[in-house]
Every structure is written in structure tokens, then in C-alpha cells.
Design a protein around this motif. Structure first.
Motif, PDB file in Angstrom:
ATOM      1  N   ALA A  76     -24.394  -5.188  65.586  1.00  0.00           N
ATOM      2  CA  ALA A  76     -24.051  -4.569  64.308  1.00  0.00           C
ATOM      3  C   ALA A  76     -22.567  -4.727  63.996  1.00  0.00           C
ATOM      4  CB  ALA A  76     -24.432  -3.087  64.325  1.00  0.00           C
ATOM      5  N   MET A  77     -21.715  -4.585  65.014  1.00  0.00           N
ATOM      6  CA  MET A  77     -20.276  -4.746  64.790  1.00  0.00           C
ATOM      7  C   MET A  77     -19.952  -6.163  64.350  1.00  0.00           C
ATOM      8  SD  MET A  77     -18.816  -2.466  67.982  1.00  0.00           S
ATOM      9  CE  MET A  77     -17.070  -2.632  67.579  1.00  0.00           C
ATOM     10  N   ARG A  78     -20.609  -7.135  64.957  1.00  0.00           N
ATOM     11  CA  ARG A  78     -20.381  -8.531  64.553  1.00  0.00           C
ATOM     12  C   ARG A  78     -20.921  -8.788  63.149  1.00  0.00           C
ATOM     13  NH1 ARG A  78     -17.265  -8.205  68.081  1.00  0.00           N
ATOM     14  NH2 ARG A  78     -17.370  -9.121  70.161  1.00  0.00           N
ATOM     15  N   LYS A  79     -22.085  -8.226  62.870  1.00  0.00           N
ATOM     16  CA  LYS A  79     -22.734  -8.479  61.581  1.00  0.00           C
ATOM     17  C   LYS A  79     -21.930  -7.904  60.415  1.00  0.00           C
ATOM     18  CE  LYS A  79     -27.170  -7.792  59.178  1.00  0.00           C
ATOM     19  NZ  LYS A  79     -27.400  -9.211  58.900  1.00  0.00           N
ATOM     20  N   TYR A  80     -21.387  -6.689  60.613  1.00  0.00           N
ATOM     21  CA  TYR A  80     -20.692  -6.006  59.520  1.00  0.00           C
ATOM     22  C   TYR A  80     -19.172  -6.025  59.668  1.00  0.00           C
ATOM     23  CZ  TYR A  80     -25.310  -4.121  58.332  1.00  0.00           C
ATOM     24  OH  TYR A  80     -26.624  -3.979  57.980  1.00  0.00           O
ATOM     25  N   ASP A  81     -18.667  -6.755  60.651  1.00  0.00           N
ATOM     26  CA  ASP A  81     -17.216  -6.866  60.874  1.00  0.00           C
ATOM     27  C   ASP A  81     -16.592  -5.481  61.081  1.00  0.00           C
ATOM     28  OD1 ASP A  81     -14.787  -8.070  61.223  1.00  0.00           O
ATOM     29  OD2 ASP A  81     -14.352  -8.302  59.087  1.00  0.00           O
ATOM     30  N   ILE A  82     -17.171  -4.712  62.005  1.00  0.00           N
ATOM     31  CA  ILE A  82     -16.692  -3.367  62.342  1.00  0.00           C
ATOM     32  C   ILE A  82     -15.887  -3.457  63.637  1.00  0.00           C
ATOM     33  CG2 ILE A  82     -17.407  -1.036  63.000  1.00  0.00           C
ATOM     34  CD1 ILE A  82     -19.948  -1.540  61.303  1.00  0.00           C
ATOM     35  N   ASN A  83     -14.711  -2.859  63.664  1.00  0.00           N
ATOM     36  CA  ASN A  83     -13.829  -3.020  64.821  1.00  0.00           C
ATOM     37  C   ASN A  83     -13.746  -1.792  65.725  1.00  0.00           C
ATOM     38  OD1 ASN A  83     -12.366  -1.272  63.248  1.00  0.00           O
ATOM     39  ND2 ASN A  83     -10.654  -2.654  62.870  1.00  0.00           N
ATOM     40  N   ASP A  84     -14.541  -0.746  65.426  1.00  0.00           N
ATOM     41  CA  ASP A  84     -14.478   0.468  66.251  1.00  0.00           C
ATOM     42  C   ASP A  84     -15.875   1.053  66.395  1.00  0.00           C
ATOM     43  OD1 ASP A  84     -14.014   3.007  67.407  1.00  0.00           O
ATOM     44  OD2 ASP A  84     -11.995   3.068  66.547  1.00  0.00           O
ATOM     45  N   LEU A  85     -16.364   1.088  67.627  1.00  0.00           N
ATOM     46  CA  LEU A  85     -17.706   1.584  67.929  1.00  0.00           C
ATOM     47  C   LEU A  85     -17.898   3.041  67.522  1.00  0.00           C
ATOM     48  CD1 LEU A  85     -20.373   0.854  69.526  1.00  0.00           C
ATOM     49  CD2 LEU A  85     -19.257   1.820  71.528  1.00  0.00           C
ATOM     50  N   ARG A  86     -16.823   3.814  67.554  1.00  0.00           N
ATOM     51  CA  ARG A  86     -16.927   5.254  67.272  1.00  0.00           C
ATOM     52  C   ARG A  86     -17.340   5.549  65.844  1.00  0.00           C
ATOM     53  NH1 ARG A  86     -11.142   6.254  70.075  1.00  0.00           N
ATOM     54  NH2 ARG A  86     -10.833   4.332  68.870  1.00  0.00           N
ATOM     55  N   ASP A 117     -14.093   4.759  73.684  1.00  0.00           N
ATOM     56  CA  ASP A 117     -12.979   4.090  73.006  1.00  0.00           C
ATOM     57  C   ASP A 117     -13.565   3.183  71.934  1.00  0.00           C
ATOM     58  OD1 ASP A 117     -13.824   1.712  74.268  1.00  0.00           O
ATOM     59  OD2 ASP A 117     -12.425   1.972  75.924  1.00  0.00           O
ATOM     60  N   ALA A 118     -12.774   2.263  71.426  1.00  0.00           N
ATOM     61  CA  ALA A 118     -13.214   1.430  70.298  1.00  0.00           C
ATOM     62  C   ALA A 118     -14.371   0.512  70.651  1.00  0.00           C
ATOM     63  CB  ALA A 118     -12.041   0.608  69.768  1.00  0.00           C
ATOM     64  N   THR A 119     -14.559   0.222  71.946  1.00  0.00           N
ATOM     65  CA  THR A 119     -15.612  -0.723  72.337  1.00  0.00           C
ATOM     66  C   THR A 119     -16.560  -0.167  73.395  1.00  0.00           C
ATOM     67  OG1 THR A 119     -14.111  -1.719  73.966  1.00  0.00           O
ATOM     68  CG2 THR A 119     -14.209  -2.736  71.767  1.00  0.00           C
ATOM     69  N   HIS A 120     -16.401   1.097  73.797  1.00  0.00           N
ATOM     70  CA  HIS A 120     -17.253   1.667  74.835  1.00  0.00           C
ATOM     71  C   HIS A 120     -17.750   3.064  74.434  1.00  0.00           C
ATOM     72  CE1 HIS A 120     -14.828  -1.323  77.041  1.00  0.00           C
ATOM     73  NE2 HIS A 120     -15.891  -1.444  77.820  1.00  0.00           N
ATOM     74  N   SER A 121     -18.940   3.389  74.922  1.00  0.00           N
ATOM     75  CA  SER A 121     -19.518   4.707  74.687  1.00  0.00           C
ATOM     76  C   SER A 121     -20.491   5.010  75.821  1.00  0.00           C
ATOM     77  CB  SER A 121     -20.269   4.734  73.346  1.00  0.00           C
ATOM     78  OG  SER A 121     -20.999   5.940  73.210  1.00  0.00           O
ATOM     79  N   PRO A 122     -20.604   6.270  76.239  1.00  0.00           N
ATOM     80  CA  PRO A 122     -21.575   6.606  77.286  1.00  0.00           C
ATOM     81  C   PRO A 122     -23.025   6.541  76.797  1.00  0.00           C
ATOM     82  CG  PRO A 122     -20.492   8.578  76.490  1.00  0.00           C
ATOM     83  CD  PRO A 122     -19.778   7.424  75.861  1.00  0.00           C
TER      84      PRO A 122
END
Length: 339
Positions: free
Chosen positions: A316-326, A201-206
Motif C-alpha cells: 500500500a505504501m508503494r502503491k500510494y507513495d506513503i512514507n510513514d506506516l503510522r 516508527d515510520a516503517t515498523h509496527s508490532p
């Protein structure tokens, strides 16, 4: 025989004139001038001529052979020139036309952040430790003070290959492997892929990445841990970033803490990104549990240490303001070209 030679000359000249390629030209040469060619066959019959006729016929035959060989060479040169002209025309380049621009690649945003983190810790005297992603249960859990009946195993969502082999859920096993093989002082980071049975999902990945750190030496304290992490965080987010340590529990560290940074959007005032709290959690850390040191053959009465674990995607999400891990794994060039 003289008439026969003249007929061969005329037929050969006509065949040469009609030849449209090197293969056809070679066939003409074989037919008339080869070892079993028509001109050669005539010459073999000269023994039947009278002494008076032989010189005359011989001279004529040689003249015809020389004439045909010269015509053959001329035709060959003509065909070769035509082929070269055709090749050059096909390879011609219009220098007035704009060229085709080749786009150069660049590092993936996760790789960029990983390299920045490595550079920061290398600058503080750390070295890089890498190891297997398919790991023994002992290194992934038991050596880290997580026995088989420990509840932490339930929260890891582990991929088991068999009862003793797993896909590593963290890069902490490298800390154990290094402590087993290296005498203190130890100062390493262990970056790499890890695996947990999570739904995408937006915040999880296997599949995701961690950078775990370890320092073991005489007299290492919590103050050293805080100073190291504050230096790292300020290098990553800027000197104005505030850092907060909250008590937590990890089986392999005691005491343990979660580390938060002031929200890079609102500066700590509270916003949608930090859910109104003003703080964003980025990593976990603590002092290495004495049992872990003992499991690795290091005397906890003499040495102490600290460890920490950083989620690369979260950083990386915090650094680049990314809201979806996918977005990191979809390979959409519109996304990747931004970095």
C-alpha cells in the motif's frame, strides 16, 4: 338540595374553565362526577326527599350531570387541540433551509489494497484461507522447518503467550493447516494480521498484515512461481513494471528468492525513493521445502509447490507513495479522505 346542586354546577364549571392540562381536567372530573364525587354524594341523599321533590331534584341532577359531562368533553377536545398544535409547531420543518449533509464512509486504504490483491489471486484460481491469530508454536515455527534452536526465531521478535502459544508472526501457519487437512492440488492465499515485537516508527509496527500464498500440485516448478508473481505484480503496478528475483534464504522454502520491482517513481533509473538502486523489494518467495511437505503428510517425491509472502502495508505504501506506516492507524480523516 336544589341550591346545593346549583352551587356544585357553578363550582365545577369554574374548575373546568381553570383547568390547564389533561391531569387537571381529570382531577375535576373525579371531584365532581366520580363515584365519590360531590354530585354523586348529593344524589345518594335523595332518599330523604319527599315523593314530590324527588322527580324535580332528580331531573335537575341529571341535567347538571349532562351539562358538566358535555363541558368536560369540550374542554378535553380544546386541550387536545392545543397539545397537537404545540407538537406540530415543535416538529415544523422549514423546507427552504438547506439540509444537513451526511458524509458517507469508505473503505480504509489497507482494505482497498487487500481487496484488490484478493481479487487478483481469486481470478487466478486461488481461494481464501483464514485462521487463528493466537497460534501454536508448532504451526508458527516447527512445522515450517524452524525448530526451537533455529536462528530465524531470534529475528522474528515473537510475542509469546506461553512456551507453546504465540501471537502469529506470519500467516504461514495457515499453509500448514491447509496442507494437513486438504489433499493436493492446493491453491490458497492466507491474508490477515500478524504480530512482532517491533518498536513503532515510520516503517515498523508490532501489528501489521500479510498475504501468504501456497500452491501444491504435481509438477509445480519455479517457472510457475515466477509467472504467478509477475501476473500479480503487473495487475497491481501495471504491465510496464519490471520484476527481478534475487536469491535469498528462508527456512521453509528451497530455493528461495526476494522479489523486486522497478521503482514506480524513476522507472529504474535511480532516485531517493529507491535509494538510487532503481529497484524496490516487495515480497519473498520460494519452492516449498520438502521437509515442510513431509511434516504436513504430503509426499515430496510426488508433489511440489511454491509459497510467497506479501506485506500489505509495504504494498500500500508503494502503491500510494506513503512514507510513514503510522498514517494507516492514526485515523486522521485528512489522510483517509484521499483514498
Amino acid at each position: 338540595m336544589k341550591q346545593m346542586l346549583e352551587e356544585i354546577r357553578n363550582a365545577a364549571e369554574n374548575a373546568l374553565a381553570r383547568a390547564e392540562g389533561m391531569d387537571a381536567l381529570e382531577q375535576v372530573r373525579i371531584k365532581y362526577l366520580g363515584k365519590k364525587g360531590e354530585l354523586t354524594a348529593v344524589l345518594k341523599g335523595m332518599g330523604k326527599l319527599s315523593k314530590e321533590e324527588r322527580p324535580v331534584i332528580g331531573a335537575l341532577a341529571n341535567e347538571i350531570r349532562s351539562s358538566l359531562e358535555a363541558a368536560l368533553d369540550a374542554k378535553k377536545a380544546q386541550l387536545a387541540a392545543a397539545l397537537e398544535e404545540k407538537r406540530l409547531a415543535a416538529e415544523a420543518v422549514d423546507v427552504t433551509m438547506p439540509g444537513t449533509r451526511r458524509e458517507s464512509g469508505k473503505l480504509h486504504p489497507l482494505t482497498q489494497v487487500m481487496n484488490n490483491i484478493k481479487d487478483t489471486f481469486i481470478g487466478m484460481g486461488f481461494t481464501i484461507a483464514e485462521g487463528p491469530e493466537v497460534e501454536l508454536d508448532y504451526y508458527n515455527f516447527e512445522a515450517l522447518n524452524i525448530p526451537k534452536n533455529h536462528p530465524a526465531r531470534d529475528t522474528q521478535d515473537t510475542f509469546y503467550i506461553d512456551d507453546d502459544v504465540v501471537l502469529r508472526t506470519q500467516t504461514s501457519p495457515m499453509q500448514v493447516r491447509v496442507m494437513e487437512q486438504t489433499k493436493p492440488p492446493i491453491r490458497i492465499i492466507a491474508p490477515g494480521r500478524v504480530y512482532r515485537s517491533d518498536s513503532v516508527d515510520a516503517t515498523h509496527s508490532p501489528v501489521f498484515h500479510q498475504i501468504e500464498g501456497l500452491v501444491v500440485d504435481k509438477g509445480v516448478t519455479m517457472a510457475d512461481l515466477k509467472g504467478t508473481l509477475e501476473t500479480f505484480i503487473h495487475a497491481l503496478y501495471g504491465n510496464d513494471t519490471k520484476v527481478r528475483f534475487r536469491p535469498h534464504h528462508f527456512p521453509f522454502t528451497e530455493p528461495s528468492a526476494e522479489v523486486d520491482v522497478s521503482c514506480f517513481v524513476c522507472g529504474g533509473e535511480g532516485c531517493g525513493v529507491c535509494k538510487g538502486e532503481g529497484w524496490i523489494e516487495i515480497l519473498g518467495c520460494g519452492m516449498v521445502h520438502p521437509k515442510v511437505l513431509a511434516n504436513c503428510g504430503i509426499d515430496p517425491e510426488v508433489y511440489s509447490g511454491f509459497a510467497f509472502g506479501i506485506g500489505l502495508e509495504r504494498i500500500a505504501m508503494r502503491k500510494y507513495d506513503i512514507n510513514d506506516l503510522r498514517l494507516f492507524t492514526e485515523n486522521d480523516l485528512r489522510f483517509l479522505k484521499q483514498f
